[in-house]
Design a protein around this motif. Sequence first.
Motif, PDB file in Angstrom:
ATOM      1  N   VAL A 267      33.440  20.687  50.749  1.00 18.28           N
ATOM      2  CA  VAL A 267      34.238  21.828  50.292  1.00 18.28           C
ATOM      3  C   VAL A 267      33.496  23.129  50.577  1.00 18.28           C
ATOM      4  CG1 VAL A 267      35.182  23.005  48.251  1.00 18.28           C
ATOM      5  CG2 VAL A 267      35.418  20.512  48.484  1.00 18.28           C
ATOM      6  N   SER A 268      34.206  24.094  51.139  1.00 19.83           N
ATOM      7  CA  SER A 268      33.670  25.444  51.347  1.00 19.83           C
ATOM      8  C   SER A 268      34.492  26.415  50.506  1.00 19.83           C
ATOM      9  CB  SER A 268      33.739  25.846  52.824  1.00 19.83           C
ATOM     10  OG  SER A 268      32.947  24.991  53.628  1.00 19.83           O
ATOM     11  N   ILE A 269      33.792  27.242  49.720  1.00 22.59           N
ATOM     12  CA  ILE A 269      34.451  28.178  48.804  1.00 22.59           C
ATOM     13  C   ILE A 269      34.173  29.593  49.302  1.00 22.59           C
ATOM     14  CG2 ILE A 269      34.685  28.899  46.399  1.00 22.59           C
ATOM     15  CD1 ILE A 269      33.155  26.246  45.683  1.00 22.59           C
ATOM     16  N   PHE A 270      35.215  30.334  49.599  1.00 23.25           N
ATOM     17  CA  PHE A 270      35.081  31.667  50.181  1.00 23.25           C
ATOM     18  C   PHE A 270      35.425  32.720  49.126  1.00 23.25           C
ATOM     19  CE2 PHE A 270      35.969  28.613  53.466  1.00 23.25           C
ATOM     20  CZ  PHE A 270      35.155  28.984  54.533  1.00 23.25           C
ATOM     21  N   MET A 271      34.433  33.562  48.793  1.00 26.55           N
ATOM     22  CA  MET A 271      34.642  34.530  47.719  1.00 26.55           C
ATOM     23  C   MET A 271      33.922  35.843  48.000  1.00 26.55           C
ATOM     24  SD  MET A 271      34.477  32.178  44.268  1.00 26.55           S
ATOM     25  CE  MET A 271      35.140  33.505  43.251  1.00 26.55           C
ATOM     26  N   HIS A 272      34.283  36.852  47.187  1.00 24.82           N
ATOM     27  CA  HIS A 272      33.626  38.154  47.249  1.00 24.82           C
ATOM     28  C   HIS A 272      32.352  38.127  46.401  1.00 24.82           C
ATOM     29  CE1 HIS A 272      38.012  39.665  47.843  1.00 24.82           C
ATOM     30  NE2 HIS A 272      37.517  39.153  48.946  1.00 24.82           N
ATOM     31  N   ALA A 273      31.614  39.227  46.430  1.00 22.73           N
ATOM     32  CA  ALA A 273      30.293  39.247  45.803  1.00 22.73           C
ATOM     33  C   ALA A 273      30.308  39.568  44.316  1.00 22.73           C
ATOM     34  CB  ALA A 273      29.398  40.261  46.525  1.00 22.73           C
ATOM     35  N   HIS A 274      31.347  40.244  43.825  1.00 28.37           N
ATOM     36  CA  HIS A 274      31.324  40.685  42.434  1.00 28.37           C
ATOM     37  C   HIS A 274      31.648  39.545  41.469  1.00 28.37           C
ATOM     38  CE1 HIS A 274      34.803  42.435  44.761  1.00 28.37           C
ATOM     39  NE2 HIS A 274      35.385  41.422  44.156  1.00 28.37           N
ATOM     40  N   GLN A 275      31.026  39.598  40.301  1.00 33.02           N
ATOM     41  CA  GLN A 275      31.251  38.553  39.301  1.00 33.02           C
ATOM     42  C   GLN A 275      32.531  38.798  38.516  1.00 33.02           C
ATOM     43  OE1 GLN A 275      28.104  38.011  36.412  1.00 33.02           O
ATOM     44  NE2 GLN A 275      29.112  36.267  35.435  1.00 33.02           N
ATOM     45  N   TYR A 276      32.708  40.027  38.053  1.00 31.86           N
ATOM     46  CA  TYR A 276      33.885  40.347  37.242  1.00 31.86           C
ATOM     47  C   TYR A 276      34.802  41.291  38.017  1.00 31.86           C
ATOM     48  CZ  TYR A 276      31.361  38.360  33.283  1.00 31.86           C
ATOM     49  OH  TYR A 276      30.685  37.510  32.444  1.00 31.86           O
ATOM     50  N   THR A 277      36.064  40.924  38.104  1.00 28.03           N
ATOM     51  CA  THR A 277      37.044  41.769  38.770  1.00 28.03           C
ATOM     52  C   THR A 277      38.433  41.366  38.305  1.00 28.03           C
ATOM     53  OG1 THR A 277      37.947  42.460  40.914  1.00 28.03           O
ATOM     54  CG2 THR A 277      37.134  40.207  40.758  1.00 28.03           C
ATOM     55  N   TRP A 278      39.369  42.304  38.394  1.00 26.97           N
ATOM     56  CA  TRP A 278      40.722  42.074  37.881  1.00 26.97           C
ATOM     57  C   TRP A 278      41.418  40.915  38.584  1.00 26.97           C
ATOM     58  CZ3 TRP A 278      44.951  42.073  41.021  1.00 26.97           C
ATOM     59  CH2 TRP A 278      44.809  42.659  42.284  1.00 26.97           C
ATOM     60  N   HIS A 279      41.104  40.687  39.865  1.00 27.70           N
ATOM     61  CA  HIS A 279      41.859  39.651  40.582  1.00 27.70           C
ATOM     62  C   HIS A 279      41.317  38.241  40.357  1.00 27.70           C
ATOM     63  CE1 HIS A 279      38.824  39.363  43.767  1.00 27.70           C
ATOM     64  NE2 HIS A 279      38.891  40.664  43.962  1.00 27.70           N
ATOM     65  N   ASN A 280      40.217  38.100  39.618  1.00 26.84           N
ATOM     66  CA  ASN A 280      39.859  36.783  39.092  1.00 26.84           C
ATOM     67  C   ASN A 280      40.700  36.580  37.836  1.00 26.84           C
ATOM     68  OD1 ASN A 280      37.896  36.450  41.080  1.00 26.84           O
ATOM     69  ND2 ASN A 280      36.244  37.213  39.778  1.00 26.84           N
ATOM     70  N   ASP A 281      41.362  35.454  37.713  1.00 30.84           N
ATOM     71  CA  ASP A 281      42.329  35.250  36.630  1.00 30.84           C
ATOM     72  C   ASP A 281      41.719  35.505  35.260  1.00 30.84           C
ATOM     73  OD1 ASP A 281      44.911  34.477  37.750  1.00 30.84           O
ATOM     74  OD2 ASP A 281      43.841  32.768  38.583  1.00 30.84           O
ATOM     75  N   ASP A 282      42.452  36.260  34.426  1.00 31.41           N
ATOM     76  CA  ASP A 282      41.928  36.588  33.096  1.00 31.41           C
ATOM     77  C   ASP A 282      41.880  35.367  32.188  1.00 31.41           C
ATOM     78  OD1 ASP A 282      44.637  36.315  32.709  1.00 31.41           O
ATOM     79  OD2 ASP A 282      44.918  38.214  31.669  1.00 31.41           O
ATOM     80  N   ILE A 283      42.667  34.342  32.480  1.00 31.53           N
ATOM     81  CA  ILE A 283      42.574  33.103  31.703  1.00 31.53           C
ATOM     82  C   ILE A 283      41.179  32.498  31.849  1.00 31.53           C
ATOM     83  CG2 ILE A 283      43.406  30.702  31.597  1.00 31.53           C
ATOM     84  CD1 ILE A 283      46.198  31.718  32.119  1.00 31.53           C
ATOM     85  N   LEU A 284      40.537  32.782  32.972  1.00 32.14           N
ATOM     86  CA  LEU A 284      39.175  32.315  33.219  1.00 32.14           C
ATOM     87  C   LEU A 284      38.165  33.443  32.996  1.00 32.14           C
ATOM     88  CD1 LEU A 284      39.923  30.214  36.418  1.00 32.14           C
ATOM     89  CD2 LEU A 284      39.652  29.377  34.089  1.00 32.14           C
ATOM     90  N   GLY A 285      38.567  34.442  32.235  1.00 34.43           N
ATOM     91  CA  GLY A 285      37.663  35.524  31.863  1.00 34.43           C
ATOM     92  C   GLY A 285      37.383  36.519  32.968  1.00 34.43           C
TER      93      GLY A 285
END
Length: 413
Positions: free
Chosen positions: A151-169
């Motif tokens: 599995v390869s997971i492609f993500m941005h560098a920031h930890q907290y951001t609005w587009h990460n689901d708020d259900i997952l904080g």
Amino acid sequence: MTKKRFIPFLALTVVLFFFFLYQSSTVRDKVRQLPQHVGLGEHVSDGADDSNGNLAADQQKDPDYANWNPKPNFGKGSPMPSGHNYSSVLVIAKTKEEDVGWMDKEIPDQEKAIYVADDPSAPLHPPKNKGHEVMVYLSYIIDNYDNLPDVSIFMHAHQYTWHNDDILGNNAAELVKRLSRQRVWREGFVNMRCTWYPGCPDWMHPGETEENVYKQEEVMLAKSWSELFPLDPVPSVLAQPCCAQFALSRERIQAKPHAQYVWYREWLFSTKLPDYLSGRIWEYVWQFVFTGDNIYCPKEHICFCDQFGSCFGGEKEFEEFIKVKNELGDRERDLHEWEEKKKAIEDAKAEGRIEEAQQLDQPEPGKDQEFKKEIERLRPIVDNLKKEAVERGNDPKNRAKEAGREWHEGDDF
């Protein structure tokens, strides 16, 4: 015949030869079989023509796209034994200024490939700083095509951001830790965002000609699509949850040849689109590249349950949770607005702007206490429902049931 007269005669003969060759039925038919883009989703059809060379309306049909543009096999992942330890790599696109120290603290055991887009001296960096995360993602695939993890997971560098689901904080660390590698392997491609808005169910319209300030790339999509996918009709809609964070199985990446990814990156090198627009173009084509579908909008409750282990019990139960969560959010915004109005008046008075303070919108007395009381009532309800959802998701049988997939005793997540 003199040499000067012979050369024009020879040139004319060659031109006439190729003209009559093209007019021959064999060559003409072969040329007409080639798919040609004309407009949005259109291409030249083959079929019988009339005396003027026009295709008869009742005889038109599409070219044989299956042969001209063979589709990859985007099937379910091959069976893995229960308890298989899936290998995974977190691929990060960052700039020199972005701090990724949170990763060592929050996900120390997660293997990472951190590309620094604007630092050619970094151990991992793309060949050119262009196209935002797209250049990094494609470079990782190209460089590691024959040595990919499960599995390869492609993500941005920031930890907290609005587009990460708020259900997952809104927490990238939670997304990575709770991501079901089993689901990624089964599905091949998953978006790391479950919430539909923005992006689903009907978002980008490549045929749009009037610019939308919130979707500036929309008017450029049709041309870019025809450059990236010259044998695929331009779709009328492109949709998936935003914002260019996703996970892929090794099998899904390798369903396309290595050369295809090189082709995509060459487009990024050569496009004249501004950097930010070339990146945004890709935000709503990744799902087509890896699923073959222009619309990828899985049901939110299934995504949260099967992908991240927050199982609310079904679609109806999830909708009820969202209703309460939204009500809590509304009251929190109401309180924030009330406090902002009060602060603006207090600041104006403190600075001697008495007349201005009197003209400012006055917050309704006592309303803040009403908002606080509602927040105190709703927050425990929301928190408890989220906690119960996680507990429910700890049972693989519950995940399978909510996702609607078959499950047998001893099966994995």
